[in-house]
Design a protein around this motif. Sequence first.
Motif, mmCIF file in Angstrom:
data_model
loop_
_atom_site.group_PDB
_atom_site.id
_atom_site.type_symbol
_atom_site.label_atom_id
_atom_site.label_comp_id
_atom_site.label_asym_id
_atom_site.label_seq_id
_atom_site.Cartn_x
_atom_site.Cartn_y
_atom_site.Cartn_z
ATOM 1 N N ARG A 152 54.022 11.423 5.938
ATOM 2 C CA ARG A 152 54.183 10.492 7.067
ATOM 3 C C ARG A 152 55.267 10.970 8.028
ATOM 4 N N LYS A 154 55.815 13.988 8.912
ATOM 5 C CA LYS A 154 55.309 15.118 9.690
ATOM 6 C C LYS A 154 56.410 16.159 9.909
ATOM 7 N N ASN A 255 64.546 11.409 19.677
ATOM 8 C CA ASN A 255 63.166 11.845 19.410
ATOM 9 C C ASN A 255 62.942 12.207 17.941
ATOM 10 N N THR A 257 62.831 11.114 13.628
ATOM 11 C CA THR A 257 61.982 10.229 12.818
ATOM 12 C C THR A 257 62.792 9.623 11.689
ATOM 13 N N ASN A 282 64.843 6.880 21.110
ATOM 14 C CA ASN A 282 63.415 7.150 21.321
ATOM 15 C C ASN A 282 62.768 7.619 20.024
ATOM 16 N N LEU A 283 63.179 7.000 18.905
ATOM 17 C CA LEU A 283 62.769 7.522 17.604
ATOM 18 C C LEU A 283 61.426 6.966 17.138
ATOM 19 N N ARG A 284 60.892 7.649 16.160
ATOM 20 C CA ARG A 284 59.669 7.188 15.494
ATOM 21 C C ARG A 284 60.081 6.586 14.154
ATOM 22 N N PHE A 285 59.710 5.340 13.925
ATOM 23 C CA PHE A 285 60.070 4.630 12.686
ATOM 24 C C PHE A 285 58.821 4.502 11.834
ATOM 25 N N GLU A 286 58.888 5.012 10.611
ATOM 26 C CA GLU A 286 57.780 4.923 9.666
ATOM 27 C C GLU A 286 58.247 4.161 8.431
#
Length: 350
Positions: A152, A154, A255, A257, A282-286
């Motif tokens: 997840r 990546k 940017n 994760t 501007n992060l991606r939260f999983e």
Amino acid sequence: MARSGRAVIAHGQSFDVREYNVPDPTPGALLLRQELAGICGTDLHMWQNSIPGELVLGHENVGVIEALGSDVTTDYVGNPLKEGDRVIFAPGTPHGAYGFYSTPDVAPHFRGGFADYIMLDYPDTCVIKTSLPPEVAVLTEPFTIGVHAAMRAKIQIGDTVVVQGSGAIGLVTLVCARISGAAKIIVVGGPAKRLDYAKRMGADVTINIEDVRSVEERTELVLAETPRRAGADVVFECAGFLPATPEGLGYVKRNGTFVEVGHFVDMGSIELNINRLMMRRNLRFEAIWGSSYEHFVRGLPILERNEFPYAEMVSHTLPLSRVKDGFDALNGTYRLGDETAIKIAVRAAE
């Protein structure tokens, strides 16, 4: 053949050992003689919250086939099965979950790993044969969590990664991040023996929370280990403690994760500054929820290559009668007697 076996019944924060008759497997089922069952952070969190009713816990398992139902001839990936084969299995199924059995006095009684036997009788159970020794095979279920988390995230070749937590989930996530291409891995956790082991599993830098108690100081130490002090490409929260999440968000670069791994059980809520910790980065939260059959199929062959000192992770094995000692250790100093506990497993043999 008539059999009897013991099962550990958890209720509130107490454990009882009861004995039951062991039924023969139905045509589509397997009866396993339990070898090892790991005490998971999920088990611990449920126990910390005081378990309602009664449960047969234990979902990180390896066992040997004691009896096969008449319709069972192969495992999930097509390997032939016979009595005496060692197997692992996925605890979650479309029809119920092993290790969370809430009616232990109702047959088949044995649907959790803290017992002498495990009856795998839910339809569509994923069972896979393995030649791994039990002290490594018992890590398969937690290893699949690391597989899921890394997939997840990546991860890209050359990434800088932070793993929060040096328990079993943090350690297997560390391995999965390494084999996925991470160039530098920073582990924030403790105690010291766990961090020493993390280095043998591939960590480049460790930060001991017992020595560095300030969030601000830990954050400075993490940022100092990242290119241009910009923060990590990927941060995995594997500690399962509420304050770890806002702290870990502070480690992430713009940017980057953040992957939440450690809160399978509801441990409450936190307050955080969404703008400062998430939006401005501007992060991606999983957030991952356990693992699937795919992760077992992908993960077990990696474990079977045995390229890391996995067996050292199981630092202690305890008989059924001492399950509470294991929970107490994981709930306190992570020590059993004078020794640091990394992974504690329960064995059937006294």
